[in-house]
Structures are given as C-alpha cells and as structure tokens.
Write an enzyme that holds these catalytic residues in place. Structure first.
Site, PDB file in Angstrom:
ATOM      1  CE  LYS A   1       1.842  12.412   3.483  1.00  0.00           C
ATOM      2  NZ  LYS A   1       1.143  11.157   3.719  1.00  0.00           N
TER       3      LYS A   1
ATOM      4  CG  HIS B   1       3.048  15.414   6.061  1.00  0.00           C
ATOM      5  ND1 HIS B   1       2.220  16.177   5.283  1.00  0.00           N
ATOM      6  CD2 HIS B   1       2.246  14.797   6.964  1.00  0.00           C
ATOM      7  CE1 HIS B   1       0.966  16.034   5.699  1.00  0.00           C
ATOM      8  NE2 HIS B   1       0.948  15.200   6.719  1.00  0.00           N
TER       9      HIS B   1
HETATM   10  N1  LIG Z   1      -5.519   8.816   7.739  1.00  0.00           N
HETATM   11  C1  LIG Z   1      -4.643   9.375   8.590  1.00  0.00           C
HETATM   12  O1  LIG Z   1      -5.025  10.167   9.466  1.00  0.00           O
HETATM   13  C2  LIG Z   1      -3.189   9.016   8.492  1.00  0.00           C
HETATM   14  C3  LIG Z   1      -2.297   9.470   9.472  1.00  0.00           C
HETATM   15  C4  LIG Z   1      -0.964   9.053   9.401  1.00  0.00           C
HETATM   16  C5  LIG Z   1      -0.564   8.207   8.374  1.00  0.00           C
HETATM   17  N2  LIG Z   1      -1.472   7.818   7.428  1.00  0.00           N
HETATM   18  C6  LIG Z   1      -1.112   6.890   6.368  1.00  0.00           C
HETATM   19  O2  LIG Z   1      -1.005   5.581   6.935  1.00  0.00           O
HETATM   20  C7  LIG Z   1      -0.053   4.819   6.193  1.00  0.00           C
HETATM   21  C8  LIG Z   1       1.001   4.259   7.142  1.00  0.00           C
HETATM   22  O3  LIG Z   1       1.734   5.323   7.734  1.00  0.00           O
HETATM   23  P1  LIG Z   1       2.984   5.020   8.701  1.00  0.00           P
HETATM   24  O4  LIG Z   1       3.595   6.337   8.999  1.00  0.00           O
HETATM   25  O5  LIG Z   1       2.570   4.153   9.840  1.00  0.00           O
HETATM   26  O6  LIG Z   1       3.922   4.189   7.711  1.00  0.00           O
HETATM   27  P2  LIG Z   1       4.990   3.055   8.071  1.00  0.00           P
HETATM   28  O7  LIG Z   1       5.809   2.858   6.833  1.00  0.00           O
HETATM   29  O8  LIG Z   1       5.692   3.358   9.348  1.00  0.00           O
HETATM   30  O9  LIG Z   1       4.107   1.732   8.325  1.00  0.00           O
HETATM   31  C9  LIG Z   1       3.469   0.996   7.332  1.00  0.00           C
HETATM   32  C10 LIG Z   1       3.471  -0.468   7.762  1.00  0.00           C
HETATM   33  O10 LIG Z   1       2.642  -1.190   6.826  1.00  0.00           O
HETATM   34  C11 LIG Z   1       3.354  -2.336   6.392  1.00  0.00           C
HETATM   35  N3  LIG Z   1       2.924  -2.627   5.018  1.00  0.00           N
HETATM   36  C12 LIG Z   1       3.172  -1.905   3.900  1.00  0.00           C
HETATM   37  N4  LIG Z   1       2.579  -2.477   2.827  1.00  0.00           N
HETATM   38  C13 LIG Z   1       1.937  -3.584   3.289  1.00  0.00           C
HETATM   39  C14 LIG Z   1       1.156  -4.583   2.665  1.00  0.00           C
HETATM   40  N5  LIG Z   1       0.904  -4.538   1.335  1.00  0.00           N
HETATM   41  N6  LIG Z   1       0.653  -5.571   3.442  1.00  0.00           N
HETATM   42  C15 LIG Z   1       0.899  -5.604   4.780  1.00  0.00           C
HETATM   43  N7  LIG Z   1       1.664  -4.686   5.423  1.00  0.00           N
HETATM   44  C16 LIG Z   1       2.162  -3.686   4.686  1.00  0.00           C
HETATM   45  C17 LIG Z   1       4.826  -1.990   6.481  1.00  0.00           C
HETATM   46  O11 LIG Z   1       5.625  -3.161   6.639  1.00  0.00           O
HETATM   47  C18 LIG Z   1       4.858  -1.113   7.737  1.00  0.00           C
HETATM   48  O12 LIG Z   1       5.071  -1.868   8.914  1.00  0.00           O
HETATM   49  C19 LIG Z   1       0.472   5.763   5.106  1.00  0.00           C
HETATM   50  O13 LIG Z   1      -0.288   5.575   3.933  1.00  0.00           O
HETATM   51  C20 LIG Z   1       0.212   7.147   5.698  1.00  0.00           C
HETATM   52  O14 LIG Z   1       0.122   8.166   4.721  1.00  0.00           O
HETATM   53  C21 LIG Z   1      -2.774   8.195   7.474  1.00  0.00           C
END
Ligand SMILES: NC(=O)c1ccc[n+]([C@@H]2O[C@H](COP(=O)([O-])OP(=O)(O)OC[C@H]3O[C@@H](n4cnc5c(N)ncnc54)[C@H](O)[C@@H]3O)[C@@H](O)[C@H]2O)c1
Length: 254
Positions: free
Chosen positions: A147, A143
């Site tokens: 991450k 990744h």
């Molecule tokens: N299930 C899937 O297919 C899949 C795919 C991609 C990413 N993900 C997961 O999704 C999550 C987000 O990924 P990303 O790349 O967008 O990350 P990112 O860091 O770009 O975005 C996360 C967002 O959530 C906000 N945030 C964090 N904690 C928070 C809280 N307690 N309350 C409110 N807002 C909060 C942050 O400010 C940020 O804007 C990660 O856990 C990642 O592993 C899952």
C-alpha cells in the site's frame, strides 16, 4: 443486466472485481482499462478510458488517484455513473470530483465494505458522548506492505465520521515525533502500520481514565471490497448527477 467498465482491471482489486462479477448472473464487465497490459479475463482491455467503445451502466475504478481526471472527463462526456474506489486523492482532486458531480452521478467511498459503513454510523452517533466524558480519540490502521498511501482512506473516513458527530473541530494529528508536549484532548490521532499481507485492520480507540473503548474492523480478504463495488454498480445504474456513497447502498439494501 448491469454492464461495467472496470478501470484498474489488471490490479489486485481489479482482478477481485472480475471474479466477483463472474460469480453473479446480473453484472457483466464489458471492458477494462489499465496502463498495464495482459489478459484481464474475458473482456477487451484499453490503456485509456477515452478509447473505450463499449457502453456501460457504470464505471468501477480501482486504479489510482492519478487516473481521476480522465475518469471525470469520460463520465461528463458519456453521462456514465462513476464508482471511484481508489484512495489518496488530493484536496484539489476532491474539489474536481465535487464539481463533476453536478454533471454526472459519482459514487465515492474509501472503503467499500458493509461493516465499515455500519461502524461509521456507530461512531457518528457515539463520539460526542465519549469525547465529552474525557475519552481521547486515536485511530490505528494496519495494511499490507504494497500500500502506497498513508494513512488509509478508511482511517480518514472513520475520522470524518467521528468529526461529523462532534460539536467542535478536532484537528487530525499524524505525527508526534516533532512535538514535545502533553497530548491535547481535542485532537484525533491517526497512525499507520505497513507490513506483510494485512488486507485492512482499523481500530478506533477511545482512551479514558482507567478504561478504554475500542471499535475494531478486520477485513480478512479484499473480496469484501470487490463485493461492495459490485453492489454499488447495481445501485448506481440509472442514477442522475450527484454524490453517492456506501451509506446509501447499505440503506437501500436493508
Ligand atoms: N475503496 C476501497 O474499499 C478500496 C479497497 C482496496 C483498495 N482500494 C484502493 O484501490 C486502488 C487500487 O488498489 P490495488 O490494491 O488493486 O492496487 P494495484 O496496484 O494492485 O492495482 C492498480 C491497477 O491500476 C492500474 N493503474 C494505475 N494507475 C493507472 C492509470 N492512471 N490509468 C490506468 N490504470 C492505472 C495499475 O496498472 C494496476 O494494474 C488503491 O488506490 C487502493 O488504495 C480501495
């Protein structure tokens, strides 16, 4: 119309979901939640889901594992189905998700892509055959360098799919640096690589004597996960308490 509250709307995935929803005519984001401020793109933003006045058919969460308690509280209180897409939940958090699913519909998948769901089914069906024939099982995931959690939730999802097809328990081994012994057959090795902008690569390697079988999945863009989340929202509208996953969405769509 399927109305959505999008948690983590200011993040990479949140913005992908915003774009994916805007390209449909039946899914609409009515509010966003994020601890970061800014313009999410066409809907009101709250810093806490409890402040959200808009009603929705589902909450899509792409924030972080730490947000789970406020989401579960909101889901229980409003009976709004929750689509939990964040990864890195602790065992205690997973237990609380399980408990809450008695009161509200909860969808959880560490990987929202269609391809990974099909791969999970293939692994579940074939792992025992390969393991019994002496093939050692290793999972390698790659990744991007932003991450935070490792191994990926998807690597664990694939390991769980393999485990569910095996007759005996194979412990997961993440680190061999402190071991000095021959690899036991009955284990699943899981390794993580971080670098650059890789959206998500997973190789499930069955290494036998003089031959290797590898099942690979490559996500070329995070858009596949956003598309899956939008599909899940359509599926979850009106669902009652219980646990749901991508497998059910795939089955409903074929
Ligand atoms: N299930 C899937 O297919 C899949 C795919 C991609 C990413 N993900 C997961 O999704 C999550 C987000 O990924 P990303 O790349 O967008 O990350 P990112 O860091 O770009 O975005 C996360 C967002 O959530 C906000 N945030 C964090 N904690 C928070 C809280 N307690 N309350 C409110 N807002 C909060 C942050 O400010 C940020 O804007 C990660 O856990 C990642 O592993 C899952």
């Amino acid at each position: 119309m399927v109305n959505i509250i999008l948690s983590g709307c200011m993040g990479h995935m949140g913005q992908m979901v915003t774009k994916a929803a805007s390209q449909t005519d039946d899914v609409k984001i009515v509010a966003g939640v994020d601890k970061a401020s800014g313009d999410p793109g066409g809907y009101p933003l709250y810093d806490d889901i409890s402040k959200c006045a808009e009603k929705a058919d589902a909450v899509i969460d792409f924030s972080a594992a730490a947000a789970v308690d406020s989401l579960l509280e909101y889901g229980r209180k409003t009976k709004t189905p929750l689509i939990l897409c964040a990864t890195g939940y602790s065992d205690e958090q997973l237990q609380r998700i399980e408990e809450a699913s008695k009161d509200v519909a909860i969808f959880r998948s560490a990987n929202m892509s269609f391809g990974i769901s099909v791969l999970s089914q293939i692994l579940k069906k074939n792992a025992a055959k390969l393991a019994e024939a002496g093939f050692d099982i290793e999972i390698l995931e790659k990744h991007h360098n932003l991450k935070k959690d490792a191994p990926s939730g998807t690597a664990l999802l694939l390991a769980d799919a393999i485990s569910s097809g095996l007759d005996e328990e194979y412990p997961y081994v993440y680190d061999r640096s402190k071991r000095s012994e021959k690899r036991p057959h009955n284990e699943i090795g899981i390794s993580a690589i971080r670098g650059g902008t890789i959206p998500g690569d997973h190789d499930v390697i069955f290494a036998g004597e003089d031959e290797v079988v590898t099942f690979s999945h490559r996500a070329y863009s995070k858009a596949v996960f956003a598309k899956g989340a939008v599909q899940a929202a359509r599926f979850m509208k009106g669902k009652g308490p219980g646990r749901y996953d991508m497998q059910a969405v795939v089955e409903a769509s074929v």
